[in-house]
Design a protein around this motif. Structure first.
Motif, PDB file in Angstrom:
ATOM      1  N   ARG A  72       1.015  -1.109  -0.270  1.00  0.00           N
ATOM      2  CA  ARG A  72      -0.249   0.039  -0.387  1.00  0.00           C
ATOM      3  C   ARG A  72       0.814   1.539   0.022  1.00  0.00           C
ATOM      4  N   PRO A  73      -0.060   2.182  -0.713  1.00  0.00           N
ATOM      5  CA  PRO A  73       1.161   3.555  -0.480  1.00  0.00           C
ATOM      6  C   PRO A  73       1.263   3.814   0.328  1.00  0.00           C
ATOM      7  N   ILE A  74       2.675   5.021   1.024  1.00  0.00           N
ATOM      8  CA  ILE A  74       2.123   5.588   2.131  1.00  0.00           C
ATOM      9  C   ILE A  74       2.240   7.137   1.547  1.00  0.00           C
ATOM     10  N   THR A  75       1.516   7.293   3.009  1.00  0.00           N
ATOM     11  CA  THR A  75       0.906   8.510   2.529  1.00  0.00           C
ATOM     12  C   THR A  75       1.259   9.523   4.009  1.00  0.00           C
ATOM     13  N   GLY A  76       1.686   8.787   4.984  1.00  0.00           N
ATOM     14  CA  GLY A  76       1.803   9.219   6.818  1.00  0.00           C
ATOM     15  C   GLY A  76       2.000   8.347   7.432  1.00  0.00           C
ATOM     16  N   PRO A  77       2.687   9.007   8.452  1.00  0.00           N
ATOM     17  CA  PRO A  77       3.622   8.247   9.440  1.00  0.00           C
ATOM     18  C   PRO A  77       1.998   7.076  10.072  1.00  0.00           C
ATOM     19  N   GLY A  78       2.857   5.848  10.688  1.00  0.00           N
ATOM     20  CA  GLY A  78       1.739   4.480  11.244  1.00  0.00           C
ATOM     21  C   GLY A  78       2.328   3.906  12.468  1.00  0.00           C
ATOM     22  N   ARG A  79       1.685   3.491  12.416  1.00  0.00           N
ATOM     23  CA  ARG A  79       2.073   2.476  13.827  1.00  0.00           C
ATOM     24  C   ARG A  79       2.678   1.185  14.161  1.00  0.00           C
ATOM     25  N   LEU A 102       4.505   6.237  25.871  1.00  0.00           N
ATOM     26  CA  LEU A 102       3.691   7.420  24.914  1.00  0.00           C
ATOM     27  C   LEU A 102       2.657   6.973  23.376  1.00  0.00           C
ATOM     28  N   GLY A 103       3.535   5.823  23.316  1.00  0.00           N
ATOM     29  CA  GLY A 103       2.728   4.963  21.336  1.00  0.00           C
ATOM     30  C   GLY A 103       2.006   4.448  22.002  1.00  0.00           C
TER      31      GLY A 103
ATOM     32  N   LEU B 174      11.231  16.101  18.540  1.00  0.00           N
ATOM     33  CA  LEU B 174       9.938  16.092  19.363  1.00  0.00           C
ATOM     34  C   LEU B 174       8.634  15.579  18.543  1.00  0.00           C
ATOM     35  N   VAL B 175       8.752  15.889  17.426  1.00  0.00           N
ATOM     36  CA  VAL B 175       7.434  16.264  17.044  1.00  0.00           C
ATOM     37  C   VAL B 175       6.603  14.910  16.089  1.00  0.00           C
ATOM     38  N   GLU B 176       8.471  14.954  15.422  1.00  0.00           N
ATOM     39  CA  GLU B 176       8.327  14.137  14.750  1.00  0.00           C
ATOM     40  C   GLU B 176       8.697  12.694  14.735  1.00  0.00           C
ATOM     41  N   LEU B 181       4.521   8.015  16.497  1.00  0.00           N
ATOM     42  CA  LEU B 181       3.919   6.960  16.865  1.00  0.00           C
ATOM     43  C   LEU B 181       2.434   6.687  17.038  1.00  0.00           C
ATOM     44  N   GLY B 182       1.578   7.650  15.446  1.00  0.00           N
ATOM     45  CA  GLY B 182       0.487   7.343  15.830  1.00  0.00           C
ATOM     46  C   GLY B 182       0.042   9.083  16.572  1.00  0.00           C
ATOM     47  N   ALA B 183       0.346   9.863  16.860  1.00  0.00           N
ATOM     48  CA  ALA B 183       0.099  11.071  17.703  1.00  0.00           C
ATOM     49  C   ALA B 183      -1.255  11.591  16.355  1.00  0.00           C
TER      50      ALA B 183
END
Lengths: 254, 278
Positions: A72-79, A102-103, B174-176, B181-183
């Motif tokens: 799948r194309p990457i469109t943003g950050p993901g877990r 945090l996660g 920090l932001v990145e 982490l999926g925030a």
């Protein structure tokens, strides 16, 4: 061959297009990473290896071609993609355990679950007793342990590591490399690891990808089948290091 | 311990020398209007309850000033911090508002006085809350809107500028590292950007308090002012009571210092952690 977990197809990244300062960081790059593979990327500084990693992390968007995660194309950050930065990525106002969970906290886990998860990874990176310590109280090596634990606590499938040991002294570095290998062998994540140390790449990876100077292409992909633990006195180790260094030296020539 | 006494002694040499010069000069000049004797100023300061030439007592005027500063300052912080967070976090808001506020910033709060008087006249908090008589009337009528506005301006820009700066300078890593982490955007704002910018916001609030205290005295020198330390100074001057003028100046210095110190003590321990992690 299994389906690649990460894939770059004809990837291109140009910074400041249409400006006199325009910079072609990556041009027509193809790469695929198999599940559970440990791949190191080495290359001259400023060759766009960090850019490549940031594109896979979803922090930068390519200007051409495609970056894919499990097709799948990457469109943003993901877990499913965790990332470890070189330094200063811990929240100074949060303790070790608060940084690590945090996660899970972002995904709405309860405080108790968060603490339990944090404890598990604190044990994994051998930071027992430092749960309540704050980042400024830790050494550089310990900070990177926390950063690794934090990425793992989100249970990603891929671990993207951007010169995570680059700022550490050589002794600490060796210890962390060994522990990273242990963690990888036990958890079997896919790791994409950037380094400018050929030694580190040969010590760690299943496959080494050598990138050229800008605009970056891949000049060599070397599969390593030297058994772990790899030591300097293994002739194959030294031969591989030399082979890659020779190629890098050629690349440095104008 | 010995070092402590050494430091205290070092810090006291110049002030004591200064007092000595003052004392010698006042004895030679022999003119209470030009330079009153230290003893006379001290006697004003040591009778804070005594009425000073129908201007009310020292303590009453100090309290009036404090109430005004805290009111104006409070409004400034309540508006400047959220606005600063917005301008720091949203590039669009920054592009829209930075120039606008940047133009107002260099105007000294006191330059606003004529305009502010024209706008608010002698209207006070009493008018706003609708109290026209009774035991609370003198209290509220003393808090003139014009003064509040001047104090507000003094604190607003210092707080706003620092907040914007603080948010914009949050370490990108920090932001990145939270993004990966999926925030969500809201989680990043609330859990990362706000605490990361907090020390700088705090600095801004502290600077704001000190500049609002400076603006206060000017505000109380405005016509229509009938209480406060600034009023005390202006009117003591018109009746040639220089000792009261100097006493007022000392009060301003000491109160300003105390407010600043109280603020510094209030700084949460967690904010200091960031200065240690470099």
């Amino acid at each position: 061959m299994a389906n690649p977990i990460l894939e770059a197809r004809g990837l291109q990244k140009i910074f400041d297009p249409n400006s006199p300062r325009t910079l072609v960081a990556i041009n027509n790059l193809n790469l695929s990473v198999e599940p559970n593979e440990f791949v190191c990327i080495v290359g001259p500084s400023g060759c766009g290896k960090s850019t490549l990693l940031r594109i896979f992390a979803g922090l930068d968007a390519p200007t051409g071609g495609e970056a894919l995660i499990k097709g799948r194309p990457i469109t943003g950050p993901g877990r499913e993609r965790g990332m470890v930065f070189q330094e200063y990525s811990l929240m100074p106002w949060r303790s070790v355990e608060e940084n690590i969970f945090l996660g899970p906290e972002f995904s709405g886990r309860s405080k108790r679950e968060c603490k339990a998860i944090a404890q598990k990874y604190i044990n994994l990176v051998k930071l027992e007793g430092f749960e309540k310590a704050f980042p400024h109280e830790l050494s550089g090596g310990m900070r990177q342990r926390v950063a690794i634990a934090r990425a793992l606590a989100n249970d990603p499938e891929v671990l993207l590591m951007d010169e995570p040991f680059g700022a550490l002294d050589s002794y600490t570095r060796i210890i962390l490399q060994r522990e990273l290998l242990k963690i990888w062998q036990a958890n079997r994540k896919t790791v994409l690891f950037i380094t400018h140390s050929v030694d580190e790449a040969v010590f760690l990876s299943d496959r080494i990808v050598v990138m050229s100077a800008r605009p970056s292409r891949i000049v060599l992909e070397e599969v390593l089948d030297i058994p772990h633990p790899r030591t300097q006195d293994n002739p194959a180790y030294g031969k591989t290091v030399k082979k890659i260094l020779d190629i890098l030296e050629e690349e440095q020539e104008p | 311990m010995r070092k402590f006494f050494c430091d205290v002694a070092l810090a006291l040499i110049v002030p004591i020398g200064f007092l000595w010069v003052w004392h010698t000069c006042s004895l030679n000049i022999q003119n209470e209007v030009v330079l009153p004797k230290i003893a006379n100023v001290l006697s004003v300061l040591s009778h804070p309850q005594a009425d000073l030439f129908n201007m009310g007592s020292l303590s009453r005027n100090v309290i009036a000033s404090l109430v005004r500063v805290l009111t104006g300052y409070f409004i400034a912080v309540v508006l400047a911090v959220p606005l600063g967070l917005l301008m720091g976090y949203s590039k669009t808001a920054y592009k829209m508002l930075d120039l606008f506020f940047g133009l107002f910033r260099p105007i000294p709060a006191l330059a606003w006085i004529p305009l502010v008087l024209a706008w608010f006249g002698v209207a006070s908090m009493a008018t706003v809350v609708g109290i026209e008589e009774g035991e609370w009337y003198p209290f509220f009528s003393n808090i003139k809107l014009s003064m509040i506005f001047i104090i507000f301006l003094g604190a607003f820009f210092a707080t706003l500028g620092n907040t914007v700066h603080g948010v914009r300078n949050v370490r990108v890593t920090l932001v990145e590292s939270t993004k990966v982490l999926g925030a969500t955007r809201l989680q990043i704002a609330y859990k990362i950007v706000l605490p990361a910018a907090a020390p700088q916001i705090f600095t801004g609030m502290r600077a704001g308090l000190s500049s609002s205290w400076t603006a206060l005295v000017g505000a109380e020198m405005m016509p229509g002012s009938i209480s406060g330390v600034g009023y005390l100074i202006t009117h003591a001057y018109t009746v040639a009571q220089t000792d009261v003028v100097i006493a007022g100046m000392i009060i301003i210095a000491v109160m300003g210092k105390i407010l600043d110190q109280v603020f510094a003590l209030l700084e949460p321990k967690k904010l200091k952690l960031q200065k240690l992690y470099r």
